[in-house]
Design a protein around this motif. Sequence first.
Motif, short mmCIF file in Angstrom:
data_model
loop_
_atom_site.label_atom_id
_atom_site.label_comp_id
_atom_site.label_asym_id
_atom_site.label_seq_id
_atom_site.Cartn_x
_atom_site.Cartn_y
_atom_site.Cartn_z
N SER A 92 23.26 9.59 -44.98
CA SER A 92 24.43 8.85 -44.47
C SER A 92 25.57 9.80 -44.16
CB SER A 92 24.90 7.82 -45.50
OG SER A 92 23.93 6.85 -45.76
N GLY A 93 25.77 10.78 -45.03
CA GLY A 93 26.86 11.74 -44.85
C GLY A 93 26.74 12.55 -43.58
N PHE A 94 25.53 13.08 -43.31
CA PHE A 94 25.44 13.86 -42.08
C PHE A 94 25.40 12.97 -40.84
CE2 PHE A 94 20.77 14.38 -43.22
CZ PHE A 94 20.20 13.80 -42.10
N LEU A 95 25.03 11.72 -40.99
CA LEU A 95 25.13 10.80 -39.85
C LEU A 95 26.60 10.51 -39.53
CD1 LEU A 95 22.27 8.24 -40.60
CD2 LEU A 95 22.32 10.00 -38.81
N VAL A 96 27.43 10.30 -40.56
CA VAL A 96 28.87 10.09 -40.36
C VAL A 96 29.46 11.30 -39.65
CG1 VAL A 96 31.10 9.95 -41.55
CG2 VAL A 96 29.20 8.50 -42.28
N ASP A 97 29.16 12.50 -40.19
CA ASP A 97 29.68 13.72 -39.59
C ASP A 97 29.21 13.86 -38.14
OD1 ASP A 97 30.85 14.28 -42.02
OD2 ASP A 97 29.33 15.76 -42.63
N GLY A 98 27.94 13.56 -37.90
CA GLY A 98 27.39 13.68 -36.55
C GLY A 98 28.05 12.73 -35.58
N ARG A 99 28.34 11.52 -36.03
CA ARG A 99 29.02 10.57 -35.15
C ARG A 99 30.47 10.99 -34.94
NH1 ARG A 99 28.40 4.19 -36.07
NH2 ARG A 99 29.64 4.59 -37.92
N ASN A 100 31.14 11.42 -36.00
CA ASN A 100 32.54 11.85 -35.87
C ASN A 100 32.70 13.07 -34.97
OD1 ASN A 100 33.34 9.79 -37.56
ND2 ASN A 100 33.51 11.08 -39.37
N GLU A 101 31.69 13.93 -34.95
CA GLU A 101 31.74 15.16 -34.15
C GLU A 101 31.06 14.97 -32.78
OE1 GLU A 101 30.29 18.48 -36.53
OE2 GLU A 101 31.25 17.60 -38.31
N ASN A 102 30.71 13.73 -32.47
CA ASN A 102 30.09 13.37 -31.18
C ASN A 102 28.73 14.02 -30.94
OD1 ASN A 102 32.21 11.62 -30.32
ND2 ASN A 102 33.44 13.44 -29.89
N PHE A 103 28.01 14.30 -32.01
CA PHE A 103 26.62 14.75 -31.88
C PHE A 103 25.69 13.54 -31.81
CE2 PHE A 103 28.22 18.61 -34.18
CZ PHE A 103 27.87 19.55 -33.23
N PHE A 104 25.97 12.54 -32.66
CA PHE A 104 25.10 11.37 -32.77
C PHE A 104 25.80 10.14 -32.24
CE2 PHE A 104 23.50 13.46 -36.94
CZ PHE A 104 22.65 14.29 -36.25
N VAL A 105 24.99 9.25 -31.66
CA VAL A 105 25.46 7.96 -31.19
C VAL A 105 24.56 6.91 -31.83
CG1 VAL A 105 25.82 6.48 -29.18
CG2 VAL A 105 26.18 8.95 -28.99
N PHE A 106 25.16 5.99 -32.56
CA PHE A 106 24.39 4.87 -33.12
C PHE A 106 25.36 3.74 -33.45
CE2 PHE A 106 25.39 7.71 -36.65
CZ PHE A 106 25.89 6.86 -37.63
N GLU A 107 24.82 2.54 -33.46
CA GLU A 107 25.61 1.35 -33.77
C GLU A 107 25.54 1.07 -35.26
OE1 GLU A 107 27.33 -0.40 -31.42
OE2 GLU A 107 26.68 1.15 -30.00
N ARG A 118 26.10 22.99 -46.41
CA ARG A 118 27.46 22.46 -46.33
C ARG A 118 28.16 22.82 -45.02
NH1 ARG A 118 31.92 24.68 -49.01
NH2 ARG A 118 30.44 25.96 -50.16
N ARG A 119 28.00 24.03 -44.56
CA ARG A 119 28.69 24.50 -43.36
C ARG A 119 27.83 24.37 -42.09
NH1 ARG A 119 33.00 26.35 -45.86
NH2 ARG A 119 33.01 27.96 -47.43
N LYS A 120 26.68 23.77 -42.20
CA LYS A 120 25.79 23.61 -41.03
C LYS A 120 26.16 22.36 -40.25
CE LYS A 120 23.14 27.11 -42.13
NZ LYS A 120 23.05 28.30 -41.34
N SER A 121 25.71 22.32 -39.01
CA SER A 121 26.01 21.17 -38.15
C SER A 121 25.17 19.96 -38.58
CB SER A 121 25.69 21.51 -36.70
OG SER A 121 24.28 21.49 -36.47
N PRO A 122 25.60 18.76 -38.21
CA PRO A 122 24.81 17.57 -38.51
C PRO A 122 23.39 17.64 -37.92
CG PRO A 122 27.02 16.94 -37.90
CD PRO A 122 26.91 18.42 -37.64
#
Length: 184
Positions: A126-141, A69-73
Amino acid sequence: MSKREEIIQLADSLIKQKGYNAFSFYEISDKVGIKTASIHYHFPTKSDLGVAVIELYIANLNGLNESLRRKSPIEKLDKFFSIYSNIQKEKKVCLIGSLATDFNTLDCKVQDKLKEFTALMLDWVSGFLVDGRNENFFVFEGEPRNKALVIISNMLAIVQLTRLTNDNNFEVVKTAIKNDLLRK
């Protein structure tokens, strides 16, 4: 480990090794060292055993999700990959991939439980992808759920494909997915 747990673990291993329809209670009884009637005591039908195996996965995924829960995407993505890495090292296939192959021949109880587990896995990714995109770790369309479907599908497929290619293709696909998300 109780006999019930031992039966579930063995059924899980057999499903991932050779498929749901390819194992029997007799095979389990032989390997566990009990009579088939003892298996039927715990699991009246093969469908009951199949549901129990999937319920174990649901419990494990819920526990994993809570522990991360508290880990990064990125750490969550790496944990997702480690699940498939372990399956690939065992020269097996994942539960979803194995049962999806047999889906049309499964009892409705097993089908419904498999759909529940698959939805849970899809929601987690999907959840960690959302978090990753919101936190600017992940980029995807596009939609995170669609990206999660692509990632999960690729991992399901490469685990099976490396059984045939017997080379480093698993690492190639895993690295490609991660680099695509990180835009490296």
